[in-house]
Write a protein that holds these residues in place. Sequence first.
Motif, PDB file in Angstrom:
ATOM      1  N   LYS A  90     -54.612 -62.255 -21.928  1.00 31.98           N
ATOM      2  CA  LYS A  90     -54.821 -61.479 -20.703  1.00 31.98           C
ATOM      3  C   LYS A  90     -54.503 -60.007 -20.956  1.00 31.98           C
ATOM      4  N   SER A  91     -55.196 -59.431 -21.959  1.00 35.07           N
ATOM      5  CA  SER A  91     -55.000 -58.012 -22.294  1.00 35.07           C
ATOM      6  C   SER A  91     -56.296 -57.440 -22.836  1.00 35.07           C
ATOM      7  N   LEU A 136     -44.438 -56.736 -24.969  1.00 31.20           N
ATOM      8  CA  LEU A 136     -44.905 -56.193 -23.699  1.00 31.20           C
ATOM      9  C   LEU A 136     -45.343 -54.744 -23.828  1.00 31.20           C
ATOM     10  N   LEU A 137     -46.179 -54.323 -22.892  1.00 26.54           N
ATOM     11  CA  LEU A 137     -46.567 -52.917 -22.793  1.00 26.54           C
ATOM     12  C   LEU A 137     -45.301 -52.094 -22.567  1.00 26.54           C
ATOM     13  N   GLU A 146     -39.839 -51.773 -10.116  1.00 29.26           N
ATOM     14  CA  GLU A 146     -40.072 -50.841  -8.998  1.00 29.26           C
ATOM     15  C   GLU A 146     -40.940 -51.476  -7.920  1.00 29.26           C
ATOM     16  N   MET A 147     -41.869 -52.319  -8.327  1.00 24.40           N
ATOM     17  CA  MET A 147     -42.772 -52.978  -7.368  1.00 24.40           C
ATOM     18  C   MET A 147     -42.238 -54.337  -6.904  1.00 24.40           C
ATOM     19  N   ASN A 148     -41.030 -54.680  -7.391  1.00 24.76           N
ATOM     20  CA  ASN A 148     -40.402 -55.949  -7.032  1.00 24.76           C
ATOM     21  C   ASN A 148     -41.262 -57.150  -7.433  1.00 24.76           C
ATOM     22  N   ILE A 149     -41.850 -57.074  -8.645  1.00 25.85           N
ATOM     23  CA  ILE A 149     -42.681 -58.156  -9.183  1.00 25.85           C
ATOM     24  C   ILE A 149     -41.951 -58.779 -10.369  1.00 25.85           C
ATOM     25  N   PRO A 150     -41.596 -60.046 -10.307  1.00 24.71           N
ATOM     26  CA  PRO A 150     -40.934 -60.698 -11.445  1.00 24.71           C
ATOM     27  C   PRO A 150     -41.843 -60.732 -12.682  1.00 24.71           C
ATOM     28  N   LEU A 151     -41.236 -60.550 -13.833  1.00 31.28           N
ATOM     29  CA  LEU A 151     -42.000 -60.545 -15.080  1.00 31.28           C
ATOM     30  C   LEU A 151     -42.773 -61.846 -15.274  1.00 31.28           C
ATOM     31  N   GLU A 152     -42.174 -62.990 -14.978  1.00 29.21           N
ATOM     32  CA  GLU A 152     -42.854 -64.274 -15.147  1.00 29.21           C
ATOM     33  C   GLU A 152     -44.121 -64.346 -14.291  1.00 29.21           C
ATOM     34  N   PHE A 153     -44.033 -63.837 -13.061  1.00 27.58           N
ATOM     35  CA  PHE A 153     -45.206 -63.808 -12.174  1.00 27.58           C
ATOM     36  C   PHE A 153     -46.281 -62.897 -12.760  1.00 27.58           C
ATOM     37  N   ALA A 154     -45.864 -61.745 -13.268  1.00 28.62           N
ATOM     38  CA  ALA A 154     -46.820 -60.787 -13.830  1.00 28.62           C
ATOM     39  C   ALA A 154     -47.544 -61.373 -15.038  1.00 28.62           C
ATOM     40  N   LEU A 155     -46.813 -62.061 -15.919  1.00 31.63           N
ATOM     41  CA  LEU A 155     -47.453 -62.668 -17.086  1.00 31.63           C
ATOM     42  C   LEU A 155     -48.474 -63.723 -16.679  1.00 31.63           C
ATOM     43  N   GLU A 156     -48.159 -64.465 -15.630  1.00 30.64           N
ATOM     44  CA  GLU A 156     -49.045 -65.531 -15.183  1.00 30.64           C
ATOM     45  C   GLU A 156     -50.283 -65.005 -14.462  1.00 30.64           C
ATOM     46  N   HIS A 157     -50.137 -63.921 -13.685  1.00 30.30           N
ATOM     47  CA  HIS A 157     -51.199 -63.543 -12.758  1.00 30.30           C
ATOM     48  C   HIS A 157     -51.773 -62.131 -12.944  1.00 30.30           C
ATOM     49  N   CYS A 162     -48.692 -57.843 -21.268  1.00 33.18           N
ATOM     50  CA  CYS A 162     -48.338 -58.141 -22.652  1.00 33.18           C
ATOM     51  C   CYS A 162     -49.549 -57.849 -23.532  1.00 33.18           C
ATOM     52  N   MET A 163     -49.321 -57.187 -24.657  1.00 30.99           N
ATOM     53  CA  MET A 163     -50.414 -56.857 -25.574  1.00 30.99           C
ATOM     54  C   MET A 163     -50.555 -57.901 -26.688  1.00 30.99           C
ATOM     55  N   GLU A 164     -49.420 -58.430 -27.131  1.00 31.49           N
ATOM     56  CA  GLU A 164     -49.404 -59.334 -28.279  1.00 31.49           C
ATOM     57  C   GLU A 164     -48.314 -60.371 -28.032  1.00 31.49           C
ATOM     58  N   TRP A 165     -48.546 -61.573 -28.537  1.00 27.81           N
ATOM     59  CA  TRP A 165     -47.509 -62.577 -28.408  1.00 27.81           C
ATOM     60  C   TRP A 165     -47.537 -63.516 -29.598  1.00 27.81           C
ATOM     61  N   GLY A 166     -46.431 -64.233 -29.774  1.00 28.97           N
ATOM     62  CA  GLY A 166     -46.328 -65.191 -30.855  1.00 28.97           C
ATOM     63  C   GLY A 166     -45.693 -66.473 -30.374  1.00 28.97           C
ATOM     64  N   VAL A 167     -46.008 -67.546 -31.056  1.00 33.35           N
ATOM     65  CA  VAL A 167     -45.379 -68.832 -30.775  1.00 33.35           C
ATOM     66  C   VAL A 167     -44.714 -69.339 -32.049  1.00 33.35           C
ATOM     67  N   MET A 168     -43.585 -70.015 -31.869  1.00 32.28           N
ATOM     68  CA  MET A 168     -42.910 -70.673 -32.986  1.00 32.28           C
ATOM     69  C   MET A 168     -42.940 -72.165 -32.707  1.00 32.28           C
ATOM     70  N   LEU A 169     -43.630 -72.883 -33.566  1.00 31.28           N
ATOM     71  CA  LEU A 169     -43.774 -74.326 -33.449  1.00 31.28           C
ATOM     72  C   LEU A 169     -42.994 -74.993 -34.578  1.00 31.28           C
TER      73      LEU A 169
END
Length: 196
Positions: A90-91, A136-137, A146-157, A162-169
């Motif tokens: 989503k970027s 993250l950006l 400042e906008m009272n938006i939780p980070l988890e909500f922002a990532l979902e919607h 976020c520009m880049e992400w990684g997973v560790m399996l």
Amino acid sequence: MSKAAPSKIEIGCGRAKRVGYFGIDISENSDADLVLDVEKQRLPFADNSISHVYSSHAFEHMTEFPHVFREIFRVCRPGAEVEIWTPYGKSNDGLLFGHYVFFTETSFKHICYEYDRFYLADAPGFFDWRRSAYNLLPGIRARLHEMNIPLEFALEHMFNVCMEWGVMLTVNKEHARAPGPQIPERLYGEGVRPEW
């Protein structure tokens, strides 16, 4: 291959192979130790021989994921770590030309437990999704606060959080299949990859 069999491999190493890793890339114009098409060919390593698989910004260029993940799983020893970095789906970076798949959390829900048999077929075991790391950006957390938006909500919607992400399996070969949903630990950095 080199004389000693490697225990750490990098898939899609390009021109910046990670130090201490055996590099694999489809391109001859790379720093690869082995030129190989991982989407069509078998990895030339013994079963249960690899302790760590690393890939950075290669998986979004692929489409043959059942083959790729089955081969990774085959060569990994029990407890091996598989670290995959991609642009966040989503970027703007995720939507660049040449990217065929836009990886998000849903991608790894499918791979790790919802459809693990599709990706691993008859191989007993599963990928245990332990951690996710978000680059993250820069400044985004303060703007969201400042906008009272939780980070988890922002990532979902929201887009471009976020520009880049990684997973560790972690490779688990003790169970026949994934026992159920996995909730990975989340790590965050702004403008840098967070440390595992």
